[in-house]
Each structure stands twice: as structure tokens, then as C-alpha cells.
Design a protein around this motif. Structure first.
Motif, PDB file in Angstrom:
ATOM      1  N   TYR A  55       0.815  -1.211   0.000  1.00  0.00           N
ATOM      2  CA  TYR A  55       0.000   0.000   0.000  1.00  0.00           C
ATOM      3  C   TYR A  55       0.855   1.269   0.000  1.00  0.00           C
ATOM      4  CZ  TYR A  55      -3.433  -3.481   1.403  1.00  0.00           C
ATOM      5  OH  TYR A  55      -4.226  -4.592   1.457  1.00  0.00           O
ATOM      6  N   GLY A  56       1.937   1.235  -0.712  1.00  0.00           N
ATOM      7  CA  GLY A  56       2.857   2.366  -0.743  1.00  0.00           C
ATOM      8  C   GLY A  56       2.263   3.655  -1.269  1.00  0.00           C
ATOM      9  N   ASP A  57       1.123   3.571  -1.963  1.00  0.00           N
ATOM     10  CA  ASP A  57       0.496   4.768  -2.520  1.00  0.00           C
ATOM     11  C   ASP A  57      -0.527   5.403  -1.583  1.00  0.00           C
ATOM     12  OD1 ASP A  57      -1.121   2.494  -2.823  1.00  0.00           O
ATOM     13  OD2 ASP A  57      -2.196   3.359  -4.520  1.00  0.00           O
ATOM     14  N   LEU A  58      -0.780   4.771  -0.429  1.00  0.00           N
ATOM     15  CA  LEU A  58      -1.734   5.337   0.526  1.00  0.00           C
ATOM     16  C   LEU A  58      -1.078   6.454   1.338  1.00  0.00           C
ATOM     17  CD1 LEU A  58      -3.668   2.229   1.894  1.00  0.00           C
ATOM     18  CD2 LEU A  58      -4.229   3.740   0.001  1.00  0.00           C
ATOM     19  N   PRO A  59      -1.908   7.326   1.944  1.00  0.00           N
ATOM     20  CA  PRO A  59      -1.343   8.419   2.755  1.00  0.00           C
ATOM     21  C   PRO A  59      -0.441   7.880   3.859  1.00  0.00           C
ATOM     22  CG  PRO A  59      -3.719   8.686   2.471  1.00  0.00           C
ATOM     23  CD  PRO A  59      -3.372   7.338   1.930  1.00  0.00           C
ATOM     24  N   ALA A  60       0.687   8.535   4.041  1.00  0.00           N
ATOM     25  CA  ALA A  60       1.651   8.098   5.058  1.00  0.00           C
ATOM     26  C   ALA A  60       1.144   8.426   6.454  1.00  0.00           C
ATOM     27  CB  ALA A  60       3.001   8.759   4.825  1.00  0.00           C
ATOM     28  N   PRO A  61       1.064   7.425   7.332  1.00  0.00           N
ATOM     29  CA  PRO A  61       0.672   7.669   8.717  1.00  0.00           C
ATOM     30  C   PRO A  61       1.907   7.882   9.595  1.00  0.00           C
ATOM     31  CG  PRO A  61       0.733   5.321   8.320  1.00  0.00           C
ATOM     32  CD  PRO A  61       1.114   5.987   7.019  1.00  0.00           C
ATOM     33  N   ARG A 115       1.746  -5.138  18.262  1.00  0.00           N
ATOM     34  CA  ARG A 115       0.897  -4.110  17.663  1.00  0.00           C
ATOM     35  C   ARG A 115       1.702  -3.095  16.848  1.00  0.00           C
ATOM     36  NH1 ARG A 115      -2.951  -1.071  21.698  1.00  0.00           N
ATOM     37  NH2 ARG A 115      -3.859  -3.142  21.724  1.00  0.00           N
ATOM     38  N   LEU A 116       1.118  -2.708  15.725  1.00  0.00           N
ATOM     39  CA  LEU A 116       1.635  -1.616  14.905  1.00  0.00           C
ATOM     40  C   LEU A 116       0.566  -0.535  14.884  1.00  0.00           C
ATOM     41  CD1 LEU A 116       3.669  -0.413  12.861  1.00  0.00           C
ATOM     42  CD2 LEU A 116       2.396  -1.645  11.071  1.00  0.00           C
ATOM     43  N   GLU A 117       0.906   0.651  15.361  1.00  0.00           N
ATOM     44  CA  GLU A 117      -0.043   1.755  15.380  1.00  0.00           C
ATOM     45  C   GLU A 117       0.193   2.643  14.167  1.00  0.00           C
ATOM     46  OE1 GLU A 117      -0.431   5.828  17.772  1.00  0.00           O
ATOM     47  OE2 GLU A 117      -0.656   4.067  19.067  1.00  0.00           O
ATOM     48  N   LEU A 118      -0.886   2.922  13.438  1.00  0.00           N
ATOM     49  CA  LEU A 118      -0.864   3.849  12.312  1.00  0.00           C
ATOM     50  C   LEU A 118      -1.767   5.013  12.673  1.00  0.00           C
ATOM     51  CD1 LEU A 118      -1.412   1.276   9.405  1.00  0.00           C
ATOM     52  CD2 LEU A 118       0.758   2.070  10.363  1.00  0.00           C
ATOM     53  N   SER A 119      -1.193   6.214  12.822  1.00  0.00           N
ATOM     54  CA  SER A 119      -1.955   7.402  13.218  1.00  0.00           C
ATOM     55  C   SER A 119      -2.003   8.392  12.076  1.00  0.00           C
ATOM     56  CB  SER A 119      -1.315   8.086  14.424  1.00  0.00           C
ATOM     57  OG  SER A 119      -1.261   7.214  15.523  1.00  0.00           O
ATOM     58  N   LEU A 120      -3.195   8.870  11.786  1.00  0.00           N
ATOM     59  CA  LEU A 120      -3.414   9.833  10.712  1.00  0.00           C
ATOM     60  C   LEU A 120      -3.884  11.143  11.332  1.00  0.00           C
ATOM     61  CD1 LEU A 120      -5.267   7.167   8.641  1.00  0.00           C
ATOM     62  CD2 LEU A 120      -3.050   8.160   8.007  1.00  0.00           C
ATOM     63  N   HIS A 121      -3.183  12.230  11.042  1.00  0.00           N
ATOM     64  CA  HIS A 121      -3.437  13.506  11.706  1.00  0.00           C
ATOM     65  C   HIS A 121      -3.914  14.600  10.766  1.00  0.00           C
ATOM     66  CE1 HIS A 121      -1.647  12.201  15.552  1.00  0.00           C
ATOM     67  NE2 HIS A 121      -0.936  11.418  14.762  1.00  0.00           N
ATOM     68  N   VAL A 150      -9.638   5.496   3.684  1.00  0.00           N
ATOM     69  CA  VAL A 150      -8.800   4.839   2.676  1.00  0.00           C
ATOM     70  C   VAL A 150      -8.076   3.644   3.297  1.00  0.00           C
ATOM     71  CG1 VAL A 150      -6.824   5.152   1.140  1.00  0.00           C
ATOM     72  CG2 VAL A 150      -8.532   6.964   1.352  1.00  0.00           C
ATOM     73  N   TRP A 151      -7.491   3.841   4.450  1.00  0.00           N
ATOM     74  CA  TRP A 151      -6.780   2.759   5.142  1.00  0.00           C
ATOM     75  C   TRP A 151      -7.746   1.680   5.637  1.00  0.00           C
ATOM     76  CZ3 TRP A 151      -1.990   1.129   5.286  1.00  0.00           C
ATOM     77  CH2 TRP A 151      -0.967   2.010   4.922  1.00  0.00           C
ATOM     78  N   ARG A 152      -8.911   2.096   6.132  1.00  0.00           N
ATOM     79  CA  ARG A 152      -9.897   1.129   6.622  1.00  0.00           C
ATOM     80  C   ARG A 152     -10.292   0.155   5.511  1.00  0.00           C
ATOM     81  NH1 ARG A 152     -14.773  -0.249   6.076  1.00  0.00           N
ATOM     82  NH2 ARG A 152     -15.310   1.484   4.729  1.00  0.00           N
TER      83      ARG A 152
END
Length: 113
Positions: free
Chosen positions: A24-30, A41-47, A55-57
Motif C-alpha cells: 500500500y505504498g500509494d496510501l497516505p503516510a501515517p 501491535r503496529l499503530e498507524l496514526s493519521l493527523h 482509505v486505510w480502513r
């Protein structure tokens, strides 16, 4: 006394991050977080708003019914969901302005459409 966690003990979420970047390299960077508190766990935070969360969901196959909505004090809304991914638990979080906050910033007082 518990066993000391090593960097290798965090390999599951780091492998998940590597796989996400490849798929998913083209998705917004979290913002990305790996913690010794939750070593699986890997946390991906979008601000930058709640739209990037959607998009990530979809990419992670998270059902909309699994998304938790909350309001933070002030004018911020939060979306959160968890999903398994290549052996890790992904925690997806997004922060965005509330509708009242957006209306205030655009001069739209709301009301009936």
C-alpha cells in the motif's frame, strides 16, 4: 522478573510495516509507532483529517461496524479500529476537526440545508 524484550521481539509489527509499505505504498503516510508495551501491535496514526482513515480502513478490510468514534475535548473527532495483518495487530487511528470546527473555519454557521 519478566524476560527482557529485545529488538527481535518487535519483529512482528515491523514485518507488518514492511509488508504494508510494499502493498500500500500509494496510501497516505501515517505516523507509525511500535511499542514494547504492546509488542505485537503496529499503530498507524493519521493527523490530517478523517478522510485518510477511510482509505486505510478499506485497504485493511476493516468493517465499518468495527470503527470506534469519540470526541476529544475541544474540537477534535477521533476514529479508531483494530485489524489483524500478517500476524500483527494493526491499530488504525485518525484525528480530525469536528463539523462545528470546520463550519467555524469556513464561516458556515450550519443550519438547515
Amino acid at each position: 522478573m519478566s524476560e527482557r524484550l529485545t529488538l527481535a521481539g518487535l519483529s512482528v509489527p515491523m514485518r507488518a510495516l514492511r509488508t504494508l509499505a510494499a502493498e500500500y505504498g500509494d496510501l497516505p503516510a501515517p505516523a507509525v509507532s511500535v511499542s514494547t508495551i504492546y509488542p505485537e501491535r503496529l499503530e498507524l496514526s493519521l493527523h490530517k483529517g478523517l478522510g485518510e482513515f477511510e482509505v486505510w480502513r478499506v485497504a485493511l478490510g476493516i468493517n465499518p461496524d468495527q470503527v470506534q468514534f469519540s470526541k476529544q475535548p475541544g474540537s477534535t473527532w477521533t476514529l479508531k479500529a483494530f485489524a489483524p495483518y500478517v500476524g500483527a495487530e494493526i491499530e488504525l487511528i485518525a484525528y480530525g476537526p469536528s463539523l462545528d470546527s470546520l463550519r467555524a473555519s469556513t464561516g458556515d454557521g450550519g443550519g438547515n440545508a
